[in-house]
Write a protein that holds these residues in place. Sequence first.
Motif, PDB file in Angstrom:
ATOM      1  N   ILE A 169      39.509  32.238  33.278  1.00 52.68           N
ATOM      2  CA  ILE A 169      40.149  31.940  34.559  1.00 52.68           C
ATOM      3  C   ILE A 169      41.565  31.416  34.332  1.00 52.68           C
ATOM      4  O   ILE A 169      42.507  31.820  35.028  1.00 52.68           O
ATOM      5  CB  ILE A 169      39.301  30.940  35.373  1.00 52.68           C
ATOM      6  N   ASN A 170      41.724  30.543  33.325  1.00 49.18           N
ATOM      7  CA  ASN A 170      43.060  30.029  33.013  1.00 49.18           C
ATOM      8  C   ASN A 170      44.000  31.142  32.554  1.00 49.18           C
ATOM      9  O   ASN A 170      45.191  31.124  32.869  1.00 49.18           O
ATOM     10  CB  ASN A 170      42.986  28.929  31.963  1.00 49.18           C
ATOM     11  N   LEU A 171      43.476  32.115  31.829  1.00 52.91           N
ATOM     12  CA  LEU A 171      44.278  33.258  31.413  1.00 52.91           C
ATOM     13  C   LEU A 171      44.724  34.076  32.635  1.00 52.91           C
ATOM     14  O   LEU A 171      45.878  34.499  32.720  1.00 52.91           O
ATOM     15  CB  LEU A 171      43.494  34.133  30.433  1.00 52.91           C
ATOM     16  N   LEU A 172      43.809  34.276  33.582  1.00 51.42           N
ATOM     17  CA  LEU A 172      44.164  34.986  34.820  1.00 51.42           C
ATOM     18  C   LEU A 172      45.266  34.242  35.565  1.00 51.42           C
ATOM     19  O   LEU A 172      46.222  34.856  36.064  1.00 51.42           O
ATOM     20  CB  LEU A 172      42.942  35.127  35.731  1.00 51.42           C
ATOM     21  N   ILE A 173      45.149  32.931  35.655  1.00 48.08           N
ATOM     22  CA  ILE A 173      46.140  32.118  36.362  1.00 48.08           C
ATOM     23  C   ILE A 173      47.491  32.184  35.641  1.00 48.08           C
ATOM     24  O   ILE A 173      48.542  32.299  36.273  1.00 48.08           O
ATOM     25  CB  ILE A 173      45.642  30.667  36.510  1.00 48.08           C
ATOM     26  N   GLU A 174      47.452  32.158  34.322  1.00 51.71           N
ATOM     27  CA  GLU A 174      48.689  32.247  33.541  1.00 51.71           C
ATOM     28  C   GLU A 174      49.367  33.596  33.760  1.00 51.71           C
ATOM     29  O   GLU A 174      50.583  33.673  33.947  1.00 51.71           O
ATOM     30  CB  GLU A 174      48.357  32.053  32.056  1.00 51.71           C
ATOM     31  N   ARG A 175      48.582  34.668  33.798  1.00 51.41           N
ATOM     32  CA  ARG A 175      49.125  36.015  34.036  1.00 51.41           C
ATOM     33  C   ARG A 175      49.681  36.169  35.448  1.00 51.41           C
ATOM     34  O   ARG A 175      50.544  36.999  35.676  1.00 51.41           O
ATOM     35  CB  ARG A 175      48.050  37.065  33.815  1.00 51.41           C
ATOM     36  N   ALA A 176      49.168  35.395  36.368  1.00 57.42           N
ATOM     37  CA  ALA A 176      49.609  35.498  37.762  1.00 57.42           C
ATOM     38  C   ALA A 176      51.029  34.987  37.952  1.00 57.42           C
ATOM     39  O   ALA A 176      51.683  35.329  38.940  1.00 57.42           O
ATOM     40  CB  ALA A 176      48.650  34.736  38.672  1.00 57.42           C
ATOM     41  N   SER A 177      51.515  34.168  37.043  1.00 57.47           N
ATOM     42  CA  SER A 177      52.883  33.627  37.103  1.00 57.47           C
ATOM     43  C   SER A 177      53.177  32.936  38.423  1.00 57.47           C
ATOM     44  O   SER A 177      54.240  33.116  39.014  1.00 57.47           O
ATOM     45  CB  SER A 177      53.904  34.744  36.873  1.00 57.47           C
ATOM     46  N   GLY A 178      52.214  32.176  38.935  1.00 58.50           N
ATOM     47  CA  GLY A 178      52.432  31.413  40.156  1.00 58.50           C
ATOM     48  C   GLY A 178      52.357  32.215  41.438  1.00 58.50           C
ATOM     49  O   GLY A 178      52.697  31.722  42.500  1.00 58.50           O
ATOM     50  N   ASP A 179      51.911  33.467  41.365  1.00 53.24           N
ATOM     51  CA  ASP A 179      51.867  34.334  42.547  1.00 53.24           C
ATOM     52  C   ASP A 179      50.422  34.701  42.862  1.00 53.24           C
ATOM     53  O   ASP A 179      49.732  35.307  42.048  1.00 53.24           O
ATOM     54  CB  ASP A 179      52.688  35.596  42.282  1.00 53.24           C
ATOM     55  N   ARG A 180      49.965  34.340  44.065  1.00 51.51           N
ATOM     56  CA  ARG A 180      48.574  34.604  44.433  1.00 51.51           C
ATOM     57  C   ARG A 180      48.279  36.089  44.569  1.00 51.51           C
ATOM     58  O   ARG A 180      47.144  36.523  44.373  1.00 51.51           O
ATOM     59  CB  ARG A 180      48.171  33.833  45.687  1.00 51.51           C
ATOM     60  N   ASN A 181      49.276  36.906  44.884  1.00 51.77           N
ATOM     61  CA  ASN A 181      49.044  38.358  44.940  1.00 51.77           C
ATOM     62  C   ASN A 181      48.761  38.912  43.554  1.00 51.77           C
ATOM     63  O   ASN A 181      47.882  39.765  43.386  1.00 51.77           O
ATOM     64  CB  ASN A 181      50.242  39.075  45.573  1.00 51.77           C
ATOM     65  N   ASN A 182      49.501  38.442  42.552  1.00 51.03           N
ATOM     66  CA  ASN A 182      49.235  38.865  41.173  1.00 51.03           C
ATOM     67  C   ASN A 182      47.833  38.438  40.745  1.00 51.03           C
ATOM     68  O   ASN A 182      47.113  39.200  40.083  1.00 51.03           O
ATOM     69  CB  ASN A 182      50.263  38.267  40.210  1.00 51.03           C
ATOM     70  N   LEU A 183      47.442  37.225  41.116  1.00 49.37           N
ATOM     71  CA  LEU A 183      46.110  36.731  40.767  1.00 49.37           C
ATOM     72  C   LEU A 183      45.032  37.608  41.400  1.00 49.37           C
ATOM     73  O   LEU A 183      44.069  37.994  40.742  1.00 49.37           O
ATOM     74  CB  LEU A 183      45.952  35.279  41.221  1.00 49.37           C
ATOM     75  N   ARG A 184      45.204  37.927  42.672  1.00 46.18           N
ATOM     76  CA  ARG A 184      44.225  38.794  43.348  1.00 46.18           C
ATOM     77  C   ARG A 184      44.147  40.168  42.695  1.00 46.18           C
ATOM     78  O   ARG A 184      43.070  40.742  42.568  1.00 46.18           O
ATOM     79  CB  ARG A 184      44.583  38.932  44.822  1.00 46.18           C
ATOM     80  N   ASN A 185      45.295  40.709  42.291  1.00 45.71           N
ATOM     81  CA  ASN A 185      45.296  42.007  41.627  1.00 45.71           C
ATOM     82  C   ASN A 185      44.512  41.951  40.317  1.00 45.71           C
ATOM     83  O   ASN A 185      43.743  42.872  40.008  1.00 45.71           O
ATOM     84  CB  ASN A 185      46.728  42.479  41.366  1.00 45.71           C
ATOM     85  N   GLU A 186      44.704  40.885  39.552  1.00 52.53           N
ATOM     86  CA  GLU A 186      43.967  40.739  38.293  1.00 52.53           C
ATOM     87  C   GLU A 186      42.460  40.609  38.544  1.00 52.53           C
ATOM     88  O   GLU A 186      41.645  41.211  37.849  1.00 52.53           O
ATOM     89  CB  GLU A 186      44.477  39.522  37.508  1.00 52.53           C
ATOM     90  N   ILE A 187      42.091  39.853  39.575  1.00 53.02           N
ATOM     91  CA  ILE A 187      40.670  39.679  39.889  1.00 53.02           C
ATOM     92  C   ILE A 187      40.079  40.984  40.414  1.00 53.02           C
ATOM     93  O   ILE A 187      38.941  41.336  40.083  1.00 53.02           O
ATOM     94  CB  ILE A 187      40.479  38.524  40.880  1.00 53.02           C
ATOM     95  N   ASN A 188      40.854  41.736  41.187  1.00 55.75           N
ATOM     96  CA  ASN A 188      40.368  43.016  41.693  1.00 55.75           C
ATOM     97  C   ASN A 188      40.133  44.007  40.542  1.00 55.75           C
ATOM     98  O   ASN A 188      39.224  44.840  40.615  1.00 55.75           O
ATOM     99  CB  ASN A 188      41.348  43.612  42.712  1.00 55.75           C
ATOM    100  N   LYS A 189      40.954  43.926  39.505  1.00 55.30           N
ATOM    101  CA  LYS A 189      40.721  44.765  38.322  1.00 55.30           C
ATOM    102  C   LYS A 189      39.372  44.432  37.709  1.00 55.30           C
ATOM    103  O   LYS A 189      38.616  45.321  37.309  1.00 55.30           O
ATOM    104  CB  LYS A 189      41.823  44.558  37.289  1.00 55.30           C
ATOM    105  N   LEU A 190      39.051  43.132  37.636  1.00 56.35           N
ATOM    106  CA  LEU A 190      37.757  42.722  37.083  1.00 56.35           C
ATOM    107  C   LEU A 190      36.608  43.175  37.982  1.00 56.35           C
ATOM    108  O   LEU A 190      35.560  43.597  37.497  1.00 56.35           O
ATOM    109  CB  LEU A 190      37.705  41.197  36.923  1.00 56.35           C
ATOM    110  N   LYS A 191      36.808  43.096  39.289  1.00 61.93           N
ATOM    111  CA  LYS A 191      35.764  43.502  40.235  1.00 61.93           C
ATOM    112  C   LYS A 191      35.464  44.997  40.102  1.00 61.93           C
ATOM    113  O   LYS A 191      34.314  45.410  40.264  1.00 61.93           O
ATOM    114  CB  LYS A 191      36.208  43.235  41.673  1.00 61.93           C
ATOM    115  N   SER A 192      36.486  45.778  39.810  1.00 62.84           N
ATOM    116  CA  SER A 192      36.273  47.224  39.715  1.00 62.84           C
ATOM    117  C   SER A 192      35.442  47.623  38.495  1.00 62.84           C
ATOM    118  O   SER A 192      34.849  48.686  38.455  1.00 62.84           O
ATOM    119  CB  SER A 192      37.608  47.979  39.707  1.00 62.84           C
ATOM    120  N   PHE A 193      35.394  46.731  37.483  1.00 63.09           N
ATOM    121  CA  PHE A 193      34.549  47.005  36.324  1.00 63.09           C
ATOM    122  C   PHE A 193      33.139  46.733  36.718  1.00 63.09           C
ATOM    123  O   PHE A 193      32.170  47.147  36.349  1.00 63.09           O
ATOM    124  CB  PHE A 193      34.931  46.134  35.129  1.00 63.09           C
TER     125      PHE A 193
END
Length: 181
Positions: free
Chosen positions: A157-181
Amino acid sequence: YEISKKNLNSRNFYLIYGENIGLKQDIVKSVLELKEKKGGKYKQFEFEEEEIIKNQNNFFNLIFSGSLFDKKKAIFINRTTDKLFNLISEISKKNVEDILIFFKADQLEKKSKIRNLFEKDKNLVCVACYQDNNFDLLKLANNEIGQVKFKLSKDSINLLIERASGDRNNLRNEINKLKSF
């Protein structure tokens, strides 16, 4: 928080300002969902501030003239500045039903006339959208992950937050990638 503490049933004018685009989208979505639960779908119109300034008559016609097909309207005005102050103060005094108007702006100074108008008038809603911090993103990530009921370690989760770079849209995109698996 600001949206949840206000009674939105009788409110039709919203100023949403700040640099957090994802939060702005979330606020608009939650207001529309709340209003649509009570009375049906809103037809959406989107304008830039300059379009409104150039064609104020068209804008007034859209607001004040009825339509056979579109009973409810949601109007979004992007890049709002103090240039629209007179127009906003004029239309906010009129009784406008079945129309929601969202004024989206970037950062507004404390001395901004439009910001002061929305903050002081009890019939107008003003929401500041500041950048998300890691705590906000962590809470958002836990909510999104909890909805699909799969487990992730705190490190993931911390890695996802770090990749999001402070942007909730980026975070959602990363989580949606995980959901698609």
